[in-house]
Scaffold this active site. Structure first.
Site, short mmCIF file in Angstrom:
data_model
loop_
_atom_site.label_atom_id
_atom_site.label_comp_id
_atom_site.label_asym_id
_atom_site.label_seq_id
_atom_site.Cartn_x
_atom_site.Cartn_y
_atom_site.Cartn_z
N HIS A 1 0.78 -1.22 0.12
CA HIS A 1 -0.15 -0.24 0.07
C HIS A 1 0.68 1.28 -0.02
O HIS A 1 0.41 2.27 -0.34
CB HIS A 1 -1.04 -0.04 1.17
CG HIS A 1 -2.00 1.09 1.21
ND1 HIS A 1 -2.70 1.37 0.29
CD2 HIS A 1 -2.05 2.34 2.12
CE1 HIS A 1 -3.38 2.56 0.58
NE2 HIS A 1 -3.15 3.19 1.74
N CYS A 2 2.06 1.01 0.22
CA CYS A 2 3.06 2.21 0.34
C CYS A 2 3.96 2.73 -0.92
O CYS A 2 3.29 3.96 -1.43
CB CYS A 2 3.94 2.18 1.68
SG CYS A 2 2.97 2.18 3.29
N ILE A 3 4.69 1.88 -1.24
CA ILE A 3 5.77 2.34 -2.06
C ILE A 3 5.18 2.78 -3.62
O ILE A 3 5.71 3.82 -4.26
CB ILE A 3 6.99 1.54 -2.32
CG1 ILE A 3 7.75 1.01 -0.83
CG2 ILE A 3 7.99 1.90 -3.14
CD1 ILE A 3 8.57 0.11 -0.59
N ASP B 1 2.77 6.25 -2.33
CA ASP B 1 2.78 7.43 -1.53
C ASP B 1 3.62 8.39 -2.24
O ASP B 1 3.40 9.58 -2.30
CB ASP B 1 3.60 7.03 -0.44
CG ASP B 1 2.88 6.13 0.60
OD1 ASP B 1 1.79 6.16 0.29
OD2 ASP B 1 3.30 5.58 1.57
#
Length: 445
Positions: A276-278, A281
């Site tokens: 979900h991040c890299i 974001d």
């Protein structure tokens, strides 16, 4: 009670752990956080619109690898942890932590629906003296410019009636060395009093807190961490394609380069970014930067390289099938090994395996998957055609029925010996077959 007296009272309640903690969003971030707060002695209420999650937790069942069912049973039976889908329980909470998703829209812009709806829900039920902390990763300025105005529709005022902070989640699913309690925590607040309260709260159950000067700074810290990884992964992904054309093994290059004790940090290529991040974001910052007439070319180029890796894997597979097996991609049976976005977890959010399966099936290939951590594809916001598909077993008979096995996620619990022995063609995107015996053909991608 004036504001300073209110702040002092709030601090004292946190110190003696008489504050009631509410965690909104019980996913990969919220549930471990709720368990940590409850284990420290806070009465903790988990809030999630998904009733199934509440039912499972109240029955002592965990659905997240980082929190065991035994822990859930212990915490619920002691009365320190409960869960509900009824958001009116917000009224009971002294500290509220928001752990909801922050995805991208189809135009790769921030999708703020979940923060917005959560803020509106809190505003309906909040009372004077509450502390609201946002943990969801987002662009610098979100807490002050986006969340606080929503909360203030309650007719209460930040810095007068309630306290607001931001503390970015730093969860790393599958990491056995660091967890919620042992990962240093960035903390911030809107104003001196809020900053002290947020730091005191997290200090109650996290070993080290790192205060920063503003919520915008804390928001920037998390985005910077993930941009650092995204850019460096893009670099090695690009090097992989260059060195492959030159007949050089990028994995051997990296292994040799990392022997240098200074000036180099090893990053590894792969089939694309997941989690979900890299993958998400960095684009929050590129979107925000446009408001200041700044072009983030470096970040956007990294995103372009990483998004192109699934297509690169398909290209390598197609070449290998034609050269090694004498069969076109559209007439082939392919086993995708690993559906999760990283090894030894069950999280499939943004997994490159999903994109690769879609690309293969669009080309006409017949595709199955094996993943010891994902026995069945769970419900997703997208890719509904894959939901319910089941992992196939790794057996000699099954392996020999496929024209190719594509290693996307290198879980430890996979029988690589059987794959090496019985697969006709292996396309390895993770260097998982290094130093393993292979009877058929092996291609790195």
């Amino acid at each position: 009670m004036d504001f300073k007296a209110l702040a002092h009272s709030t601090l004292e309640h946190i110190k003696n752990k008489s504050s009631v903690v509410g965690i909104i969003g019980l996913g990969y971030v919220g549930l471990p956080l709720a368990a940590a707060a409850a284990s420290a002695g806070f009465k903790t209420i988990g809030l999630d619109i998904d009733k199934k999650k509440s039912e499972q937790l109240n029955s002592g069942i965990s659905y997240i690898d980082a929190v065991s069912s035994d822990d859930v049973k212990r915490l619920t039976s002691s009365g320190h942890l409960s869960s509900t889908a009824d958001m009116s329980h917000i009224k009971q909470c002294d500290v509220l932590v928001i752990c909801v998703p922050t995805p991208l829209t189809s135009q790769r812009e921030p999708d703020m629906r979940f923060i917005e709806s959560t803020g509106k829900t809190i505003a309906k039920h909040m009372h004077r003296g509450q502390t609201i902390i946002l943990e969801s990763t987002t662009y610098p300025g979100t807490t002050k410019e986006f969340l606080i105005p929503i909360l203030e529709t309650s007719n209460l005022r930040s810095g007068v009636d309630f306290f607001v902070g931001f503390s970015p989640e730093r969860e790393d699913p599958g990491n056995r060395d660091f967890g919620t309690v042992t990962i240093p925590k960035i903390v911030s607040g809107e104003g001196v009093e809020a900053s002290k309260i947020v730091a005191e709260f997290y200090s109650a159950f996290i070993k080290k807190v790192v205060p920063v000067s503003s919520t915008a700074t804390a928001e920037a810290v998390k985005i910077t961490e993930n941009i650092f990884r995204a850019v460096n992964i893009a670099l090695v992904n690009e090097l992989k394609t260059v060195y492959d054309a030159m007949g050089i093994d990028v994995w051997e290059v990296i292994d040799a380069a990392k022997t240098k004790p200074f000036g180099y940090m090893a990053f590894y290529p792969g089939p694309g970014l997941g989690g979900h991040c890299i993958p998400i974001d960095p684009f929050y910052l590129t979107w925000r930067a446009r408001e200041f007439d700044i072009t983030t070319r470096f970040i956007e180029l990294a995103g372009e390289v990483n998004r192109g890796m699934p297509a690169y894997v398909i290209h390598k597979l197609e070449e290998a099938l034609d050269r090694r097996i004498g069969k076109s991609l559209g007439r082939s049976r392919v086993l995708v090994l690993g559906l999760a976005y990283k090894k030894n977890v069950s999280d499939i959010r943004e997994s490159p395996a999903i994109k690769i399966i879609e690309l293969l099936e669009k080309r006409g290939a017949e595709v199955d998957f094996h993943d010891p951590h994902v026995p069945e594809v769970p419900a997703m916001r997208e890719h509904m055609e894959l939901v319910g598909r089941k992992s196939v077993a790794i057996t000699p008979e099954n392996l020999s029925a496929y024209d190719a096995v594509v290693i996307i996620t290198d879980h430890d619990g996979i029988d690589y010996e059987a794959i090496g022995k019985h697969a006709r063609l292996i396309v390895d995107t993770r260097n998982a077959m290094k130093n393993r015996k292979v009877s058929g053909f092996l291609e790195k991608a």
